[in-house]
Design a protein around this motif. Structure first.
Motif, PDB file in Angstrom:
ATOM      1  N   LEU A 110       1.066  -1.174   0.041  1.00 50.31           N
ATOM      2  CA  LEU A 110       0.157   0.171  -0.043  1.00 50.31           C
ATOM      3  C   LEU A 110       0.811   1.183   0.086  1.00 50.31           C
ATOM      4  O   LEU A 110       1.850   1.210   0.720  1.00 50.31           O
ATOM      5  N   GLY A 111       0.274   2.109  -0.818  1.00 45.97           N
ATOM      6  CA  GLY A 111       1.402   3.417  -1.059  1.00 45.97           C
ATOM      7  C   GLY A 111       2.668   3.297  -1.863  1.00 45.97           C
ATOM      8  O   GLY A 111       2.918   2.251  -2.007  1.00 45.97           O
ATOM      9  N   ASN A 112       3.362   4.611  -1.637  1.00 45.39           N
ATOM     10  CA  ASN A 112       4.475   4.725  -2.450  1.00 45.39           C
ATOM     11  C   ASN A 112       4.195   4.784  -3.957  1.00 45.39           C
ATOM     12  O   ASN A 112       4.301   5.772  -4.425  1.00 45.39           O
ATOM     13  N   VAL A 113       4.190   3.717  -4.644  1.00 46.84           N
ATOM     14  CA  VAL A 113       3.808   3.510  -6.236  1.00 46.84           C
ATOM     15  C   VAL A 113       2.699   2.500  -6.180  1.00 46.84           C
ATOM     16  O   VAL A 113       2.427   1.569  -5.427  1.00 46.84           O
ATOM     17  N   TRP A 114       1.787   2.852  -7.270  1.00 46.86           N
ATOM     18  CA  TRP A 114       0.891   1.848  -7.621  1.00 46.86           C
ATOM     19  C   TRP A 114       1.327   0.805  -8.352  1.00 46.86           C
ATOM     20  O   TRP A 114       2.604   0.944  -8.843  1.00 46.86           O
ATOM     21  N   GLU A 115       0.792  -0.470  -8.506  1.00 46.45           N
ATOM     22  CA  GLU A 115       1.422  -1.659  -8.956  1.00 46.45           C
ATOM     23  C   GLU A 115       0.811  -2.281 -10.157  1.00 46.45           C
ATOM     24  O   GLU A 115      -0.497  -2.519  -9.912  1.00 46.45           O
ATOM     25  N   SER A 168      -8.127  -3.120 -23.613  1.00 46.32           N
ATOM     26  CA  SER A 168      -6.836  -3.600 -23.218  1.00 46.32           C
ATOM     27  C   SER A 168      -6.423  -2.884 -21.841  1.00 46.32           C
ATOM     28  O   SER A 168      -5.263  -3.327 -21.323  1.00 46.32           O
ATOM     29  N   TYR A 169      -7.008  -1.998 -21.182  1.00 50.63           N
ATOM     30  CA  TYR A 169      -6.662  -1.421 -20.142  1.00 50.63           C
ATOM     31  C   TYR A 169      -6.213  -2.495 -18.778  1.00 50.63           C
ATOM     32  O   TYR A 169      -7.063  -3.498 -18.661  1.00 50.63           O
ATOM     33  N   ARG A 170      -5.211  -2.368 -18.412  1.00 51.87           N
ATOM     34  CA  ARG A 170      -4.785  -3.217 -17.159  1.00 51.87           C
ATOM     35  C   ARG A 170      -5.211  -2.922 -15.984  1.00 51.87           C
ATOM     36  O   ARG A 170      -5.242  -1.441 -15.555  1.00 51.87           O
ATOM     37  N   VAL A 171      -4.872  -3.615 -15.049  1.00 51.51           N
ATOM     38  CA  VAL A 171      -5.259  -3.564 -13.534  1.00 51.51           C
ATOM     39  C   VAL A 171      -3.823  -2.851 -12.818  1.00 51.51           C
ATOM     40  O   VAL A 171      -2.847  -3.277 -12.650  1.00 51.51           O
ATOM     41  N   LEU A 172      -4.177  -1.952 -11.975  1.00 56.55           N
ATOM     42  CA  LEU A 172      -3.275  -1.239 -10.973  1.00 56.55           C
ATOM     43  C   LEU A 172      -3.927  -1.423  -9.527  1.00 56.55           C
ATOM     44  O   LEU A 172      -5.074  -1.251  -9.365  1.00 56.55           O
ATOM     45  N   ARG A 173      -2.865  -1.522  -8.512  1.00 59.33           N
ATOM     46  CA  ARG A 173      -3.324  -1.813  -7.258  1.00 59.33           C
ATOM     47  C   ARG A 173      -2.272  -0.923  -6.388  1.00 59.33           C
ATOM     48  O   ARG A 173      -1.248  -0.806  -6.649  1.00 59.33           O
ATOM     49  N   GLY A 174      -3.157  -0.817  -5.051  1.00 59.95           N
ATOM     50  CA  GLY A 174      -2.075  -0.526  -4.066  1.00 59.95           C
ATOM     51  C   GLY A 174      -2.143   1.040  -3.535  1.00 59.95           C
ATOM     52  O   GLY A 174      -1.688   1.273  -2.565  1.00 59.95           O
ATOM     53  N   GLY A 175      -2.353   2.050  -4.346  1.00 59.62           N
ATOM     54  CA  GLY A 175      -2.177   3.331  -4.218  1.00 59.62           C
ATOM     55  C   GLY A 175      -0.925   3.943  -4.067  1.00 59.62           C
ATOM     56  O   GLY A 175       0.271   2.999  -3.958  1.00 59.62           O
ATOM     57  N   SER A 219      -7.709   5.510  -1.225  1.00 55.40           N
ATOM     58  CA  SER A 219      -6.976   4.917  -2.153  1.00 55.40           C
ATOM     59  C   SER A 219      -5.940   3.878  -1.900  1.00 55.40           C
ATOM     60  O   SER A 219      -5.600   3.072  -2.552  1.00 55.40           O
ATOM     61  N   CYS A 220      -5.672   4.018  -0.517  1.00 53.69           N
ATOM     62  CA  CYS A 220      -4.595   2.851  -0.164  1.00 53.69           C
ATOM     63  C   CYS A 220      -5.199   1.874   0.442  1.00 53.69           C
ATOM     64  O   CYS A 220      -5.037   1.876   1.848  1.00 53.69           O
ATOM     65  N   ARG A 223      -7.742   0.228  -9.644  1.00 55.75           N
ATOM     66  CA  ARG A 223      -7.322   1.416 -10.795  1.00 55.75           C
ATOM     67  C   ARG A 223      -7.121   0.845 -12.111  1.00 55.75           C
ATOM     68  O   ARG A 223      -6.526  -0.658 -12.372  1.00 55.75           O
ATOM     69  N   ARG A 224      -7.247   1.451 -12.962  1.00 55.65           N
ATOM     70  CA  ARG A 224      -7.100   0.585 -14.288  1.00 55.65           C
ATOM     71  C   ARG A 224      -6.306   1.853 -15.375  1.00 55.65           C
ATOM     72  O   ARG A 224      -6.162   3.172 -15.070  1.00 55.65           O
ATOM     73  N   SER A 225      -5.480   1.553 -16.325  1.00 58.68           N
ATOM     74  CA  SER A 225      -4.841   2.245 -17.318  1.00 58.68           C
ATOM     75  C   SER A 225      -4.537   1.486 -18.564  1.00 58.68           C
ATOM     76  O   SER A 225      -4.044   0.414 -18.423  1.00 58.68           O
ATOM     77  N   HIS A 226      -4.279   2.397 -19.608  1.00 63.64           N
ATOM     78  CA  HIS A 226      -3.499   1.772 -20.765  1.00 63.64           C
ATOM     79  C   HIS A 226      -2.353   1.230 -20.716  1.00 63.64           C
ATOM     80  O   HIS A 226      -1.378   1.598 -19.875  1.00 63.64           O
ATOM     81  N   PRO A 227      -1.834  -0.066 -21.301  1.00 64.65           N
ATOM     82  CA  PRO A 227      -0.742  -0.818 -20.984  1.00 64.65           C
ATOM     83  C   PRO A 227       0.447  -0.003 -21.550  1.00 64.65           C
ATOM     84  O   PRO A 227       1.761  -0.667 -21.211  1.00 64.65           O
ATOM     85  N   THR A 228       0.056   1.096 -22.375  1.00 67.12           N
ATOM     86  CA  THR A 228       1.298   1.923 -22.524  1.00 67.12           C
ATOM     87  C   THR A 228       1.516   3.212 -21.647  1.00 67.12           C
ATOM     88  O   THR A 228       2.380   3.849 -22.164  1.00 67.12           O
ATOM     89  N   PHE A 229       0.712   3.277 -20.762  1.00 67.12           N
ATOM     90  CA  PHE A 229       0.624   4.468 -19.985  1.00 67.12           C
ATOM     91  C   PHE A 229       1.803   4.567 -19.006  1.00 67.12           C
ATOM     92  O   PHE A 229       2.199   3.606 -18.443  1.00 67.12           O
TER      93      PHE A 229
END
Length: 229
Positions: free
Chosen positions: A169-174, A187-194, A202-203, A209-215
């Protein structure tokens, strides 16, 4: 400790985890076999050793690597596997820089190489047998907007969870392996952790969370995992 890569891998026991999505109000339970996952996210030093690149906005060898896309993470995993004499877990279709569909990258589940955790594996490891929103008091276990002074911190600076994982949790999303919702987000992929700039809500272990795989952005990194075969 992997003596070739200097990555501390934690063996996570089999179990079941229930994932939930606030947007759709849906929940689903997944049974997991044992697997291994890194105690910390990938650092800038390790990323540079494997790729020769330091993409992070804030430089520091023990800081998490950030500014890396999902596809960057996939390629790192394969390069790390080759370096360690393991079978790469992924196959990237030639010319797949855009990664416009999930079919551009395939996962060989029988490979012994490094890979991204699935989001079920990530949440199971993050919770470490707990059932609440977090595995401890937030200020003790995570760097987030309330205590980070709006900057990233070196890995391992907060208390680990009960299984020895830091900064889930925290520092960087994973980045995780999974497609978030192909019907709605392609094709958006999952992000976790805050991350370090996120508010406390958010933590939490369940937040998706989600984002495009080239983001690429300065609050997103990743940790690696390996299957137990």
């Amino acid at each position: 400790m992997d003596t070739v890569t200097d990555i501390q891998l934690i063996t996570v026991p089999a179990g079941r985890v229930t994932l939930s999505d606030r947007r759709t109000q849906r929940s689903w339970t997944i049974a997991l076999a044992p697997y291994r996952i890194a105690a910390s996210v990938v650092t800038q030093d390790l990323y540079a050793q494997v790729t020769g690149e330091r993409p992070a906005a804030a430089q520091g060898g023990r800081l998490p690597v950030e500014g890396v896309s999902w596809l960057d993470a996939v390629r790192f995993c394969d390069a790390l596997s080759v370096r360690a004499g393991l079978t790469p877990a992924y196959r990237v279709r030639p010319g797949a820089e855009g990664v416009e569909s999930a079919g551009d990258v395939t996962w060989d589940s029988g490979a012994d190489g490094y890979r991204l955790p699935t989001e079920a594996e990530w949440e199971h490891a993050c919770r470490a047998g707990t059932t609440g929103a977090r595995y401890g008091e937030l200020d003790e276990i995570a760097w987030y907007r309330g205590n980070s002074r709006e900057r990233m911190h070196e890995v391992g600076g907060r208390k680990p969870n009960g299984w020895g994982l830091y900064d889930t949790l925290g520092n960087v999303w994973e980045w995780c392996w999974d497609v978030y919702d192909a019907e709605v987000y392609g094709s958006y992929r999952v992000l976790r952790g805050g991350g370090w700039f996120d508010e406390h809500w958010s933590c939490r272990a369940s937040v998706r969370r989600r984002s495009h795989p080239t983001f690429r952005i300065d609050d997103t990194g990743f940790r690696v995992a390996r299957s137990v075969l």
